[in-house]
Design an enzyme around this catalytic site. Structure first.
Site, mmCIF file in Angstrom:
data_model
loop_
_atom_site.group_PDB
_atom_site.id
_atom_site.type_symbol
_atom_site.label_atom_id
_atom_site.label_comp_id
_atom_site.label_asym_id
_atom_site.label_seq_id
_atom_site.Cartn_x
_atom_site.Cartn_y
_atom_site.Cartn_z
ATOM 1 N N CYS A 1 0.904 -0.964 0.140
ATOM 2 C CA CYS A 1 -0.074 -0.025 -0.165
ATOM 3 C C CYS A 1 0.828 1.404 0.137
ATOM 4 O O CYS A 1 0.384 2.398 -0.177
ATOM 5 C CB CYS A 1 -0.914 0.098 1.220
ATOM 6 N N HIS B 1 -8.818 3.498 -2.248
ATOM 7 C CA HIS B 1 -7.266 3.152 -1.956
ATOM 8 C C HIS B 1 -6.851 2.217 -2.916
ATOM 9 O O HIS B 1 -6.805 0.933 -2.874
ATOM 10 C CB HIS B 1 -7.013 2.520 -0.685
ATOM 11 N N CYS C 1 0.261 2.519 6.745
ATOM 12 C CA CYS C 1 0.778 1.015 6.890
ATOM 13 C C CYS C 1 0.631 0.066 5.689
ATOM 14 O O CYS C 1 0.222 0.713 4.735
ATOM 15 C CB CYS C 1 -0.175 0.216 7.931
#
Length: 448
Positions: A110, A402, A432
């Site tokens: 991510c 996202h 994270c």
């Protein structure tokens, strides 16, 4: 890489201390992103390379960047399409970037486009480049699905079969395994656990209730909706879709303001029946791309570019990928601010990636926990609590979406724009990522 910004004694702000001047100032000139959309909707017939191309093209047009001023392109992505494994290069060529400009692809779950930015910062700091495009992309509408290993081995063996009986035997093995594909999963290879399960356990460990998570999700969607209506998402660029019914996609389509009553009716998505993570308080699968232009300040000013912010420093961390998979913001924010000689009160803007509402709230609780900070982070006491009135005021990944490889640039763009609007000086980005990884970045308003 942090550059000095002198502060006088007696000022309310600590400003920046202990700063070195042996590296060039690095600046964010501008950043763009395609609309972030729910996977399986308007971008479902595209390839990831198409979206990354659009972001690069739009950035070049917006900044009026002459190609002779561009040294390198770096893009992040997570779920790779094998036809475009170096997606940075393929997207650059499709966007019309000259073929003599190198491009390479990076990946770190991510935070992949954060890696693209910081890799570029390293090249700029060492004098190996003056101007770099850093971006990222994810198209989760079309993820690669493989035949299982037995079928793949049989297919590869077919060319080696020398007689009909051998070919028939191999053919039977292929047919037998055709209906058992290997589906991609958002799960840790080391633990086999999905991120949603980790998020559920993390929320429980730090006493984050279901209602708190739902309220935070509503907050994210409400703030994103208000920001969109008020024209704050100036980083979004339209994407034209050709076809039988041509149309232009101009805005994110996953922002939905709901009520606590409605959210409370949803069933747990991962830990059943008593879990607290639901489809509404978790980020959704998203398609989208982003791109940012970063330069040394000297080069930007010499060539007529007006920077939006300084990219001052960054730090990567990693922890236990099972019990602390999503705790990186709690680890990286204190370390980054210690490194910069700053405290919580010196930060005006926080942009923390929202994988799950419970994950964000658990990290806030962790930094404000005497026990956790002493026992796990080996600090003398608790670090403190990030103020909610400084956190994700334009919404976050829960609402905006996202796309794994693209979010880092979005966080940087929103930090820079918020600093200007809110008349702040410093912003902190934290996120994270799979494997127990995380990133923290320190951004400073330009001209402060």
């Amino acid at each position: 890489m942090l550059r000095a910004v002198s502060s006088s004694l007696g000022t309310a702000r600590a400003a920046s201390t202990a700063v070195k001047r042996n590296t060039p100032n690095i600046v964010l000139v501008d950043a763009v992103r395609t609309p972030f959309v729910v996977s399986g909707t308007v971008f479902k017939d595209l390839m990831a390379v198409d979206l990354q191309k659009e972001a690069i093209k739009a950035l070049v047009e917006k900044t009026k960047l002459p190609y002779e001023k561009l040294d390198h392109i770096i893009c992040g992505t997570v779920i790779q399409e094998c036809k475009t494994s170096n997606i940075a290069r393929e997207a650059a060529l499709l966007a019309g970037v000259p073929d003599n400009i190198p491009a390479h692809t990076v990946t770190l779950a991510c935070i992949s486009s954060n890696v693209a930015i910081t890799t570029g910062m390293g090249m700029l700091a060492t004098g190996n480049a003056n101007a770099i495009i850093a971006g990222g992309v994810e198209l989760l509408s079309d993820v690669p699905i493989r035949y299982n290993r037995k079928a793949r081995k049989a297919m590869l063996g077919m060319n080696k079969a020398k007689d009909v009986p051998s070919k028939l035997k191999i053919g039977g093995e292929i047919v037998k395994n055709l209906l058992s594909p290997e589906l991609p999963a958002v799960a840790e290879f080391s633990t086999g656990e999905t991120m949603g399960h980790s998020g559920d356990r993390l929320a429980a460990a730090f006493n984050v209730s279901r209602r708190e998570q739902d309220e935070f999700a509503i907050r994210s969607h409400t703030l994103a909706s208000e920001a969109a209506k008020n024209g704050k998402f100036t980083d979004v660029v339209p994407v034209f879709l050709d076809g039988k019914k041509p149309k232009t996609i101009k805005e994110d389509n996953g922002i939905r303001v709901s009520t606590i009553e409605k959210l409370s009716t949803l069933k747990p998505a991962f830990v059943k029946p008593h879990g607290t993570v639901t489809a509404a308080n978790a980020s959704y699968l998203t398609d989208g791309a982003s791109a940012a232009l970063i330069m040394t300040e000297e080069y930007a000013l010499a060539n007529g570019f007006k920077p939006k912010a300084y990219l001052r420093d960054y730090l990567y961390v990693a922890q236990d990928p099972k019990d602390q998979l999503l705790l990186s913001p709690a680890y990286v924010i204190p370390k980054l601010l210690d490194k910069a000689g700053l405290g919580l009160k010196d930060i005006d803007v926080f942009e923390i990636h929202e994988a799950f509402a419970g994950q964000v709230l658990a990290n806030l609780n962790a930094m404000d926990s005497e026990y956790f900070c002493k026992e796990q982070m080996k600090r003398s006491g608790k670090f403190g609590r990030v103020p909610m009135d400084k956190l994700n005021l334009w919404g976050g990944s829960l609402s905006i979406g996202h796309p794994f490889g693209a979010t880092g640039v979005r966080l940087a763009a929103h930090s820079a724009h918020r600093l200007k609007e809110e008349k702040g000086q410093y912003a902190v980005i934290a996120a994270c990522a799979a494997g127990g990884h995380g990133v923290g970045m320190l951004i400073e308003a330009y001209g402060k």
